[in-house]
Design an enzyme around this catalytic site. Structure first.
Site, mmCIF file in Angstrom:
data_model
loop_
_atom_site.group_PDB
_atom_site.id
_atom_site.type_symbol
_atom_site.label_atom_id
_atom_site.label_comp_id
_atom_site.label_asym_id
_atom_site.label_seq_id
_atom_site.Cartn_x
_atom_site.Cartn_y
_atom_site.Cartn_z
ATOM 1 N N CYS A 29 42.940 17.975 2.948
ATOM 2 C CA CYS A 29 42.905 16.673 3.615
ATOM 3 C C CYS A 29 43.392 16.780 5.052
ATOM 4 O O CYS A 29 42.909 16.063 5.934
ATOM 5 C CB CYS A 29 43.777 15.663 2.864
ATOM 6 S SG CYS A 29 43.197 15.286 1.203
ATOM 7 N N GLU B 131 55.211 19.727 1.420
ATOM 8 C CA GLU B 131 54.178 19.356 0.461
ATOM 9 C C GLU B 131 53.937 20.512 -0.512
ATOM 10 O O GLU B 131 53.552 21.615 -0.119
ATOM 11 C CB GLU B 131 52.881 19.027 1.207
ATOM 12 C CG GLU B 131 51.638 18.995 0.361
ATOM 13 C CD GLU B 131 51.708 17.947 -0.728
ATOM 14 O OE1 GLU B 131 51.406 18.299 -1.882
ATOM 15 O OE2 GLU B 131 52.080 16.798 -0.431
ATOM 16 N N GLN C 21 46.760 25.648 -2.421
ATOM 17 C CA GLN C 21 45.476 25.531 -1.716
ATOM 18 C C GLN C 21 45.135 26.831 -0.987
ATOM 19 O O GLN C 21 43.981 27.262 -0.981
ATOM 20 C CB GLN C 21 45.538 24.357 -0.742
ATOM 21 C CG GLN C 21 45.601 23.002 -1.426
ATOM 22 C CD GLN C 21 45.973 21.878 -0.477
ATOM 23 O OE1 GLN C 21 46.573 22.105 0.576
ATOM 24 N NE2 GLN C 21 45.627 20.646 -0.841
ATOM 25 N N ASP D 294 49.387 -3.060 -6.937
ATOM 26 C CA ASP D 294 49.078 -1.692 -6.508
ATOM 27 C C ASP D 294 50.303 -0.786 -6.509
ATOM 28 O O ASP D 294 50.238 0.367 -6.941
ATOM 29 C CB ASP D 294 48.459 -1.709 -5.105
ATOM 30 C CG ASP D 294 47.057 -2.300 -5.103
ATOM 31 O OD1 ASP D 294 46.448 -2.383 -6.180
ATOM 32 O OD2 ASP D 294 46.585 -2.669 -4.003
ATOM 33 N N MET D 295 51.447 -1.294 -6.003
ATOM 34 C CA MET D 295 52.644 -0.451 -5.942
ATOM 35 C C MET D 295 53.140 -0.110 -7.342
ATOM 36 O O MET D 295 53.580 1.013 -7.602
ATOM 37 C CB MET D 295 53.750 -1.153 -5.148
ATOM 38 C CG MET D 295 55.007 -0.313 -4.981
ATOM 39 S SD MET D 295 54.708 1.331 -4.239
ATOM 40 C CE MET D 295 54.319 0.833 -2.558
#
Length: 417
Positions: free
Chosen positions: A54, A118, A124, A196-197
């Site tokens: 991303c 991260e 990755q 949503d949260m």
């Protein structure tokens, strides 16, 4: 080809240098990676891997000329994005040599991501390395660089706190839940509401190992939809109080005008639980849980502001640790570059030793066994120095390279004067 001739080169675009739209156009998924890498190989770039995430789309390669690699990768990216190489060039960065090594180590150590530390970045890079190996585009030079990057990332993880501490509200909720209950695998959660949260925090709890979650909401159809999304069961809204009693974690995201979880309900639940603690997350705006719950023993209530404070502390911890991690990257990059440079001298050293040995054997064959050792050594030295002496005289006569050669010679043989 000598090790000195091969340089690490990285060409790409990341979250700082390009738009998301451009990165989407450049993105090379796993299914497309083999053909993309084969195209680079056919064009003349033998060692390459493509890293698509991303945050970035990059090609890591080893080549004799940075300009050559940049041109080939730029053309491949342009073809992928449907652009001209000239139009794309200004959006790409090219790093080579030491800059490329430091960048690769930094990326693999998760120090160049939108979120420092991260945890998925190392995986990755490993996946990109595996795909390139399978495509036959990983040689000794690129493999040595990538393996060194993995070693640096491991050292950063073990010696710094760069991956510790939550950096988002959802991660903060998971950390507090673990601090209170330990392993979440044996815990039950109740999600009240379908905001949503609430869904985001619920997903994070499930991803962290929680296996038992019930969903309830004033509108049962919405609860059923969210339960299917999360892979959970539905609890009728009228049974919510019983649900609180059985929950180790209560998560609310209704956002109505009146609280849906009262202090009385929490007190009753704690009595039924024999004072086993409850972690309550109020993700509703306005709040869904009565503030008086804060005064109840063994009830631990966090609203969004509380969780944001935990997340900010986590970000600060990671930023502080990142300074130590970057020092590790710099040290390891310097050591890697010195090691590769030293290896570049090996072929010349071997050739010199072979020549000296051949000369020694030739002299021994000429003089026979009865010659005086002193005479033999003088003859050997004369033979060994003859060609270098004539070459040095010739270079000195020409003048333009002699000062550099003399300095090198004196340093090489520790000559005085």
């Amino acid at each position: 080809m000598s090790a000195l001739a091969q340089r690490v080169v990285i060409v790409g675009a990341n979250h700082r240098s390009s738009s998301l739209g451009l990165r989407d156009a450049l993105y090379v998924d796993d299914a497309s990676a083999p053909s993309f890498l084969d195209g680079l190989k056919q064009a003349g770039l033998a060692e390459a891997l493509v890293l698509s995430t991303c945050d970035r789309v990059e090609v890591w390669c080893a080549d004799t000329e940075a300009d050559h690699a940049t041109t080939l990768v730029g053309e491949a990216f342009a073809a992928k994005a449907g652009l001209t190489a000239e139009g794309l060039a200004s959006h790409l960065y090219t790093l080579s040599g030491g800059e490329a090594v430091r960048h690769g180590f930094t990326v693999t150590s998760a120090l160049d991501s939108l979120v420092i530390g991260e945890p998925h970045v190392g995986g990755q890079v490993k996946a990109a390395h595996r795909l390139a190996r399978e495509a036959g585009t990983v040689g000794g030079h690129l493999d040595a660089f990538v393996q060194a990057a993995f070693a640096v990332a491991k050292r950063v993880r073990t010696e710094t706190a760069v991956g510790e501490g939550p950096v988002s509200i959802a991660a903060a909720a998971v950390q507090v839940a673990r601090d209170l209950h330990g392993d979440l695998g044996g815990c039950r959660a109740l999600l009240i509401g379908t905001g949503d949260m609430g869904e985001l925090v619920g997903e994070s709890l499930l991803a962290a190992g929680l296996t038992d979650m019930l969903v309830t909401a004033p509108k049962e159809t919405r609860a059923e939809t969210l339960a299917r999304t999360l892979g959970c069961h539905v609890l009728p809204f009228e049974d919510m109080r019983d649900g609180i009693s059985g929950a180790d974690v209560v998560l609310t995201c209704v956002g109505g005008r009146t609280p849906v979880v009262t202090a009385d309900a929490v007190s009753l639940a704690l009595k039924r639980r024999r004072r086993q603690p409850i972690f309550l997350v109020d993700a509703g705006i306005p709040g869904d849980i009565e503030p008086a719950v804060n005064r109840i023993e063994n009830a631990f209530l966090y609203d969004l502001a509380d969780l944001e404070k935990v997340a900010l502390e986590g970000r600060a911890t990671r930023e502080q640790a990142a300074r130590a991690a970057r020092a590790i990257v710099e040290s390891e990059a310097t050591a890697f570059l010195r090691g590769r440079a030293a290896r570049a001298a090996v072929p010349a050293i071997v050739a010199l030793r072979d020549q000296f040995e051949a000369t020694r054997e030739k002299v021994l064959a000429e003089i026979g066994a009865d010659v005086d050792p002193a005479e033999a050594t003088r003859l050997l030295i004369n033979r060994l120095l003859h060609t270098p002496t004539e070459t040095m005289k010739s270079i000195a006569a020409e003048g333009h390279e002699w000062q550099t050669m003399e300095k090198t010679l004196r340093k090489l043989f520790h000559l005085e004067g």
